[in-house]
Design an enzyme around this catalytic site. Structure first.
Site, mmCIF file in Angstrom:
data_model
loop_
_atom_site.group_PDB
_atom_site.id
_atom_site.type_symbol
_atom_site.label_atom_id
_atom_site.label_comp_id
_atom_site.label_asym_id
_atom_site.label_seq_id
_atom_site.Cartn_x
_atom_site.Cartn_y
_atom_site.Cartn_z
ATOM 1 N N HIS A 66 0.669 -1.302 -0.117
ATOM 2 C CA HIS A 66 -0.136 0.128 0.025
ATOM 3 C C HIS A 66 0.924 1.217 -0.052
ATOM 4 C CE1 HIS A 66 -2.763 2.991 0.696
ATOM 5 N NE2 HIS A 66 -2.392 3.383 2.026
ATOM 6 N N HIS A 91 3.715 6.936 5.317
ATOM 7 C CA HIS A 91 2.473 7.679 5.627
ATOM 8 C C HIS A 91 1.707 6.751 6.690
ATOM 9 C CE1 HIS A 91 0.190 5.251 2.652
ATOM 10 N NE2 HIS A 91 -0.975 5.724 3.561
ATOM 11 N N ASP A 92 2.033 5.664 6.792
ATOM 12 C CA ASP A 92 0.956 5.040 7.615
ATOM 13 C C ASP A 92 1.616 4.552 9.122
ATOM 14 O OD1 ASP A 92 -1.629 5.280 6.816
ATOM 15 O OD2 ASP A 92 -1.403 3.407 5.433
ATOM 16 N N GLU A 95 0.772 5.688 12.394
ATOM 17 C CA GLU A 95 -0.714 5.461 12.635
ATOM 18 C C GLU A 95 -0.802 4.083 13.116
ATOM 19 O OE1 GLU A 95 -3.529 6.159 9.840
ATOM 20 O OE2 GLU A 95 -5.031 5.529 11.201
ATOM 21 N N ASP A 96 0.016 3.093 12.467
ATOM 22 C CA ASP A 96 -0.290 1.765 12.619
ATOM 23 C C ASP A 96 0.829 1.042 13.304
ATOM 24 O OD1 ASP A 96 -2.688 2.278 11.129
ATOM 25 O OD2 ASP A 96 -1.959 1.642 9.272
ATOM 26 N N ASP A 157 -2.954 8.438 -1.789
ATOM 27 C CA ASP A 157 -3.474 7.645 -0.821
ATOM 28 C C ASP A 157 -4.698 6.865 -0.980
ATOM 29 O OD1 ASP A 157 -3.358 5.966 1.580
ATOM 30 O OD2 ASP A 157 -4.049 7.669 2.772
HETATM 31 MN MN MN Z 1 -2.649 4.810 3.676
#
Ligand code: MN
Length: 745
Positions: A66, A91-92, A95-96, A157
């Site tokens: 992704h 980018h993630d 957050e993840d 995204d």
């Molecule tokens: Mn994303």
């Protein structure tokens, strides 16, 4: 930081191969040669790979694919370089995974950390369950003020999320598609990202109206060969001529996107066959910056030597570029086979801006004279966003208004050019120049003629705003203004104006009370408001200040007050209102369905909820539908293609619930069809015979209009589901003289 590196060996052989290929694709698309920068990208990739280890997407794919796809879109379709590729890959992560912004900053520096932080905040906003989408979107746009790259990467995204929507639940698909059609696709359009915008719109159609998408797609494939033949013939003489002129060029063409074909079919009520072959030919010229205008005009001249142009379809976006930065010459010419073809002429630079938008525009910034459009737009958006008074939903509506509208060009008395949305009025223009001028405006002189503030401007108008020091902003201006800027300025001015009126009115009112020996206490004010039918407490003072509530009114009140036991209940404006029976079609449908229709399947949770059929799109069994929870937990059923529903879903995405029709329902649903044709003797009788005689359909109403030979009929019918409706339509098509039948939405 304790970092245990697990590389690509965590994947199957096939997956490793895909990941490696994807990596090569990113580097190639970026065209980055510098080994130092390549090393930085590699570092980000390794870091992301490790951070997301063991994670998979809903589809089962390794998660790392992704961020890689997002990086690929960012560089290939938007033209972003090293920093953005790194940010897309990361980018993630925050957050993840358990890594923090601090970790990112330590490893990749401040700039990367800031962009990743912006992207993380946006996702954070979206996962909160009950906040308003509109407010979220505003927050997203706020990041524009920091770094446009946040938005550009967010768009990449979103595009990849749309591409992989298949594995999500139906509700998620509808929510994400709606947000995309209402917010992201227009934003992409406004930032000049043509490629991304069209793909987003196609994907939205694919999920919202799968049948239309599939049919158009199949028909496009089926007719590709014919189009190729046509276009080859069309461009042959152009090629010969341009080569003779010693121009260096590329000729490209592409089909209209599926969604734009669909939109045309809907708007013009025509069939695929009437729009599918409308396509644009692009001629892209290689040239030095200083010659590009010249070679474009040379090409225009060459083409119009061969084909006759349609005089009202010529556009010069080179001398005055569009506000999203677009530059080109457009002309529509008559081909030898009698079909109109649009030809777009532009330089390589202009083409890059047309396809990739903002980032490409940035690259050439300062090298050309014309770099106004986009930057001006961005600064306007920032200004709007920084206005603390503007309400999020209002803002969103205004913003959309500004996203969708086309432009006109208007001149100031000194000859300065201003770009305004189409339908802009004098009051809009006044506020574009300066808010002080806007507030004091009383009218304008256009091309030496006096016009009022609500006069609509045309491209090419030279506008001189007339002001008066006595002027104050008026309520009705809100209805005249069309730009977000003017509206928000007027709103603020009115608010300030009201404050002054309240203070002034209060003073006068106190004096009045004194004179009449009244004690101005709360209960008096309450009774007075009741008497005058006022809900907002301060409104009374405003009326006093405006002289619409005078000493006489006060006297009258006192008179009634004395007899209030007898009279006051009749004066209360809220007491009784006659119930108006609304006899509209949709109302009838709604009543019919207000006791949860048998034909509809909702989740058990909503067994006792009130269910309504949306008036805007009037779904019938068989239509793709969704449920939308309104205030007071009423559920409204919309068709998934309904524009109103899209709007609602993008604003309150968490209120969507799944709804489905049962296979067979016994209920009858009202629906309408419109029939066009040639009026001939007995046509109506034939239609009625088929409907009532042959098919046993219950007709509720039938009306016709004829104009010379043309027949335009409208029927409302009770049907059990979409299959029956389609059956009716097919049957009617067999009647000689009927040209066109479509369902009334
Ligand atoms: Mn994303």
């Amino acid at each position: 930081m304790n970092q245990k590196t697990i590389g690509i060996e965590q994947f199957t052989e096939e997956e490793s191969r895909i990941i490696k290929n994807k990596y090569v694709q990113i580097i190639r698309a970026s065209a980055i040669e510098d080994p130092l920068r390549r090393k930085k990208i590699r570092k980000a990739f390794d870091f992301a790979l490790n951070a997301h280890q063991g994670m998979r997407r809903k589809s089962g794919e390794p998660y790392i694919l992704h961020p890689m796809e997002v990086a690929l879109i960012a560089t290939k379709d938007i033209g972003l370089k090293t920093t953005s590729i790194i940010c897309a890959l990361l980018h993630d992560v925050v957050e993840d995974t358990e890594y923090t912004i601090k970790d990112i900053e330590g490893l990749f520096g401040k700039k990367v950390a800031k962009i990743v932080d912006g992207l993380t905040k946006i996702s954070g906003i979206f996962s909160q369950s009950d906040s308003l989408q509109a407010e979220n979107f505003r927050k997203i746009l706020l990041t524009l003020a920091d770094d446009v790259r946040v938005i550009l990467i967010k768009l990449a995204d979103r595009l990849h999320n749309m591409r992989t929507l298949e594995s999500m639940s139906h509700e998620k698909q509808m929510k994400i598609s709606s947000e995309t059609s209402i917010l992201y696709a227009p934003l992409a359009h406004r930032l000049g990202l043509f490629t991304i915008k069209s793909e987003m719109e196609d994907l939205v159609l694919k999920y919202k109206n799968p049948d239309a998408y599939r049919i158009i797609n199949e028909k496009l494939e089926y007719t590709q060969f014919d189009r190729n033949v046509f276009i080859t013939k069309f461009i042959q003489p152009i090629k010969r001529k341009l080569s003779a002129e010693d121009l260096h060029y590329k000729i490209l063409y592409r089909n209209k996107s599926i969604s734009s074909i669909w939109q045309k079919m809907q708007n013009k009520k025509v069939d695929f066959e009437q729009v599918y072959d409308l396509f644009a030919v692009r001629i892209i010229l290689e040239s030095e910056l200083k010659d590009e205008k010249l070679v474009c005009w040379k090409t225009y001249s060459a083409i119009t030597d061969i084909y006759i142009p349609k005089h009202d379809r010529f556009r010069d976006w080179i001398s005055v570029p569009k506000a999203n930065g677009y530059e080109a010459l457009h002309t529509t010419v008559m081909s030898k086979s009698g079909k109109w073809v649009e030809v777009q002429i532009r330089s390589t630079r202009m083409d890059e801006i047309a396809e990739k938008g903002y980032a490409a525009h940035w690259k050439y910034k300062g090298k050309t004279k014309t770099d106004g459009g986009l930057d001006e737009w961005l600064s306007k958006i920032r200004e709007l966003l920084q206005n603390p008074d503007s309400d999020a939903l209002d803002f969103l509506d205004d913003f959309k208004l500004n996203l969708f509208s086309d432009e006109i060009y208007v001149f100031t008395p000194k000859g300065e050019i201003k770009t305004m949305p189409t339908h802009s009025t004098v009051i809009d223009f006044a506020f574009t120049i300066h808010s002080h001028i806007g507030q004091k405006a009383i009218g304008a002189k256009i091309n030496n003629q006096l016009v009022p503030l609500n006069h609509q401007l045309n491209s090419g108008d030279q506008v001189e705003i007339l002001t008066s020091s006595k002027q104050i902003p008026k309520e009705e201006w809100m209805g005249w203004a069309t730009t977000a800027r003017a509206k928000s300025k007027i709103k603020n001015a009115l608010k300030a104006e009201r404050k002054t009126l309240i203070t002034k009115g209060k003073e006068t009112f106190l004096e009045l009370c004194k004179k009449n020996n009244l004690d101005c206490n709360e209960s008096l004010l309450k009774e007075l408001n009741k008497f005058a039918g006022i809900q907002d407490e301060s409104e009374l003072f405003v009326r006093v200040a405006k002289n619409t509530f005078t000493a006489d009114d006060l006297m009258e009140f006192m008179k009634f007050h004395r007899d209030q036991n007898r009279w006051i209940k009749y004066l209360n404006p809220f007491s009784r209102k006659p119930k108006v029976e609304d006899k509209t079609l949709s109302n009838e449908i709604r009543t019919q369905l207000s006791k949860k229709p048998d034909g509809l399947l909702l989740s058990k949770k909503y067994d006792h909820a009130q269910v309504n059929i949306a008036q805007c799109c009037k779904p019938i069994p068989g239509d793709d539908v969704i449920g939308f929870i309104e205030k007071d937990s009423v559920i409204t059923i919309h068709r998934t293609i309904c524009a109103t529903a899209s709007d609602l879903m993008s604003k309150y995405g968490n209120n969507i619930i799944k709804a489905k029709w049962r296979e067979k329902g016994d209920l009858q649903f009202l629906t309408g069809i419109r029939i066009y044709g040639n009026d001939k003797f007995g046509l109506i009788k034939e239609i009625i015979n088929i409907l009532t005689g042959e098919m046993g359909i219950n007709i509720r109403s039938f009306s016709i209009q004829t104009n010379q030979d043309l027949f335009d009929g409208q029927a409302t019918l009770y049907v059990s589901d979409i299959n029956q409706l389609n059956h009716i339509i097919n049957k009617l098509y067999q009647v000689q003289g009927i040209d066109k039948i479509y369902r009334i939405d």
